[in-house]
Enzyme design. Structure first.
Site, short mmCIF file in Angstrom:
data_model
loop_
_atom_site.label_atom_id
_atom_site.label_comp_id
_atom_site.label_asym_id
_atom_site.label_seq_id
_atom_site.Cartn_x
_atom_site.Cartn_y
_atom_site.Cartn_z
N ARG A 193 0.87 -1.23 0.17
CA ARG A 193 -0.08 0.06 -0.06
C ARG A 193 0.85 1.14 0.12
O ARG A 193 2.02 1.21 0.57
CB ARG A 193 -0.72 -0.06 1.30
CG ARG A 193 -2.24 -0.79 1.11
CD ARG A 193 -3.06 -0.30 0.05
NE ARG A 193 -4.30 -1.22 -0.29
CZ ARG A 193 -4.38 -2.11 -0.92
NH1 ARG A 193 -3.26 -2.56 -1.62
NH2 ARG A 193 -5.29 -2.81 -1.16
N GLU A 221 -3.18 7.51 -6.61
CA GLU A 221 -3.07 6.81 -7.95
C GLU A 221 -4.12 7.28 -8.96
O GLU A 221 -5.29 7.42 -8.51
CB GLU A 221 -2.77 5.32 -7.60
CG GLU A 221 -1.72 4.91 -6.97
CD GLU A 221 -1.84 3.35 -6.60
OE1 GLU A 221 -2.83 2.66 -7.12
OE2 GLU A 221 -0.96 2.78 -6.00
N HIS A 225 0.86 -0.04 -10.32
CA HIS A 225 0.05 -0.98 -9.28
C HIS A 225 -0.34 -2.16 -10.29
O HIS A 225 -1.84 -2.56 -10.19
CB HIS A 225 -1.32 -0.03 -8.81
CG HIS A 225 -1.82 -0.71 -7.69
ND1 HIS A 225 -2.46 -0.09 -6.58
CD2 HIS A 225 -1.87 -2.09 -7.22
CE1 HIS A 225 -2.76 -0.88 -5.61
NE2 HIS A 225 -2.64 -2.10 -5.98
#
Length: 321
Positions: free
Chosen positions: A234, A263, A282
């Site tokens: 995270r 993001e 990600h």
């Protein structure tokens, strides 16, 4: 007829969802990211809510008049107010095991990318320089170096197993587990020892109040100047401003991040400008198999709850009044 809302603009519902829910006389509808009035109204009336990274806070949960389950189509749960859901008698589920192999492999790939100086080698060859020693040295032998793992759940333990095959020694900090060190082939230590000893540090802990910015300025100061940070968990586990300062000053060698606090990042995001910081989008979770697994398992829990059964992967134990 039951109503299932898939609250994500880029999660395109398919025959998989339609077939599973029509079999139990349920209708599935896709909305946006719970940001429009229409999406919120649909969620409020739904019997089941399926989300990815959308915040589901106490205020939204209080407005859910029919909801029996909030299914996280993924593993992380920091965006869902679980106590609020429990108080409302709503199940919360996740899919904690869908991408263990993918994320652990991604962490190892980021480690190897730095250890073998691959970006510098790629750039050297493209620039017409077959062997640019100045660009790739020093490159210490990987075998025998120390990997520090912060978090030793499913993914952290998978990273440790893969690291052993590369000859790395693994140190683990996780205050929530007791490890059989002989069987696991790792050494469990306190955080300070891990920070001071590791050549690579890889983060695999959930985001919580206690883990937010676990890698901060003070932690970075304790790391070796040659140490390299890897985060596939995270974004908010890392104080990004402190990380940029540590890399810029040479306090650590660099970092590889698959997750960020915001993001996608804005074009002027400072960490994008330092070549010693590698960022992937990600995507550590991704493979065709994991993409299917996460949907199938999340759908299964929704079907179970809407047909009066307990879910297979609950993260709470709600009680209906």
């Amino acid at each position: 007829m039951k109503s299932v809302i898939v609250a994500h603009e880029s999660y395109i519902i398919s025959e998989l969802e339609h077939d599973a829910f029509s079999a139990i006389d349920a209708r599935v509808t896709q909305t946006g990211n719970l940001e429009t009035a229409e999406a919120l109204e649909a969620a409020r009336k739904a019997d089941a809510l399926m989300v990815t990274i959308q915040p589901v806070d106490a205020a939204l949960i209080a407005s859910l008049s029919n909801c029996d389950i909030i299914a996280r189509v993924g593993a992380g749960l920091d965006a869902i107010d679980i106590p609020a859901a429990s108080e409302r008698g709503i199940w919360v589920t996740s899919v904690p095991d869908y991408s263990i192999d993918e994320v652990s492999t991604h962490a190892i790939a980021l480690l190897l990318n730095h250890a073998r100086r691959l970006p510098a080698m790629f750039a050297s060859v493209k620039a017409g320089q077959w062997y640019d020693a100045a660009a790739i040295e020093p490159a210490p032998r990987l075998q025998g170096q120390v990997l520090g793992l912060i978090g030793y759940g499913r993914i952290g333990s998978a990273v440790a197993a893969k690291a052993r095959g590369l000859g790395l020694h693994a140190l683990v900090y996780d205050p929530f587990v007791t490890i059989d060190e002989t069987q696991a082939g790792v050494k469990q230590v306190e955080l300070d020892e891990l920070l001071k000893s590791a050549d690579f540090i890889s983060l695999h802990t959930p985001l919580s109040d206690s883990s937010r910015h676990i890698i901060n300025g003070a932690a970075l100061e304790k790391m070796k100047p040659s140490a390299y940070l890897i985060n596939t968990a995270r974004g908010e586990l890392v104080d990004e401003a402190a990380l940029l300062n540590a890399v810029a000053s040479g306090s650590i060698a660099g970092a590889a991040l698959d997750v960020l606090s915001v993001e996608p990042p804005l074009p002027d995001f400072p960490l994008l400008r330092d070549e010693r910081i590698t960022i992937t989008p990600h995507a550590g979770w991704y493979s065709e198999a994991s993409k299917l697994d996460v949907r199938v398992k999340a759908i299964d829990d929704v079907v179970r709850v809407l047909t009066g059964k307990a879910p297979r992967s609950p993260v709470n134990n709600p009680t209906r009044s």
